[in-house]
Write a protein that holds these residues in place. Structure first.
Motif, mmCIF file in Angstrom:
data_model
loop_
_atom_site.group_PDB
_atom_site.id
_atom_site.type_symbol
_atom_site.label_atom_id
_atom_site.label_comp_id
_atom_site.label_asym_id
_atom_site.label_seq_id
_atom_site.Cartn_x
_atom_site.Cartn_y
_atom_site.Cartn_z
ATOM 1 N N ARG A 69 38.400 25.330 -17.028
ATOM 2 C CA ARG A 69 38.352 26.534 -16.100
ATOM 3 C C ARG A 69 39.170 26.394 -15.082
ATOM 4 O O ARG A 69 39.673 27.724 -14.671
ATOM 5 C CB ARG A 69 36.933 26.850 -15.786
ATOM 6 C CG ARG A 69 36.030 26.985 -16.862
ATOM 7 C CD ARG A 69 34.404 27.165 -16.504
ATOM 8 N NE ARG A 69 33.915 25.945 -15.905
ATOM 9 C CZ ARG A 69 33.150 26.096 -14.782
ATOM 10 N NH1 ARG A 69 32.933 27.061 -14.009
ATOM 11 N NH2 ARG A 69 32.844 24.894 -13.991
ATOM 12 N N LEU A 70 39.700 25.538 -14.758
ATOM 13 C CA LEU A 70 40.409 25.290 -13.731
ATOM 14 C C LEU A 70 41.962 25.279 -14.103
ATOM 15 O O LEU A 70 42.368 24.806 -15.255
ATOM 16 C CB LEU A 70 40.194 24.031 -12.931
ATOM 17 C CG LEU A 70 38.789 23.767 -12.272
ATOM 18 C CD1 LEU A 70 38.371 22.484 -11.751
ATOM 19 C CD2 LEU A 70 38.525 25.122 -11.341
ATOM 20 N N GLY A 71 42.924 25.561 -13.268
ATOM 21 C CA GLY A 71 44.510 25.487 -13.778
ATOM 22 C C GLY A 71 44.771 26.800 -14.460
ATOM 23 O O GLY A 71 43.908 27.714 -14.906
ATOM 24 N N ARG A 72 45.898 26.763 -15.020
ATOM 25 C CA ARG A 72 46.398 27.481 -15.878
ATOM 26 C C ARG A 72 45.976 27.665 -17.209
ATOM 27 O O ARG A 72 45.645 26.793 -17.814
ATOM 28 C CB ARG A 72 47.991 27.778 -15.803
ATOM 29 C CG ARG A 72 48.726 27.736 -14.590
ATOM 30 C CD ARG A 72 50.188 28.008 -14.770
ATOM 31 N NE ARG A 72 50.646 26.538 -14.749
ATOM 32 C CZ ARG A 72 51.936 26.455 -15.255
ATOM 33 N NH1 ARG A 72 52.993 27.156 -15.464
ATOM 34 N NH2 ARG A 72 52.238 24.984 -15.412
ATOM 35 N N PRO A 73 45.933 28.965 -17.802
ATOM 36 C CA PRO A 73 45.537 29.039 -19.409
ATOM 37 C C PRO A 73 46.562 28.340 -20.005
ATOM 38 O O PRO A 73 47.523 28.276 -19.738
ATOM 39 C CB PRO A 73 45.378 30.609 -19.742
ATOM 40 C CG PRO A 73 45.795 30.991 -18.529
ATOM 41 C CD PRO A 73 46.001 30.324 -17.302
#
Length: 79
Positions: free
Chosen positions: A39-43
């Protein structure tokens, strides 16, 4: 050469891209073992299946394909 329905059918791939690529049944076994979406950071920009297929290709090819040019004596390598 223009792509017509005949030429598309003639050149369509009927098998996997590489022999080391997974079948859908094999991928169903491997997929749950890989990390899920964070959920954190870039996809993610790439699909995990393609990454896994690349790793399997390198493992199946062996070290000789990866170091093909470096395995030759220096005087025999192309410059």
């Amino acid at each position: 050469m223009a792509w017509t329905e005949f030429t598309r059918a003639q050149h369509r791939r009927k098998t996997k891209r590489y022999p080391s690529d997974l079948t859908p049944e094999e991928w169903a076994v491997v997929r749950p073992l890989l990390p899920g979406r964070n959920r954190l950071g870039r996809p993610r920009q790439v699909k995990l299946r393609r990454v896994w297929d690349a790793i399997q290709y390198i493992a199946a090819a062996g070290q000789s394909r990866l170091t093909h040019g470096a395995a030759k004596p220096l005087r025999m390598q192309r410059k």
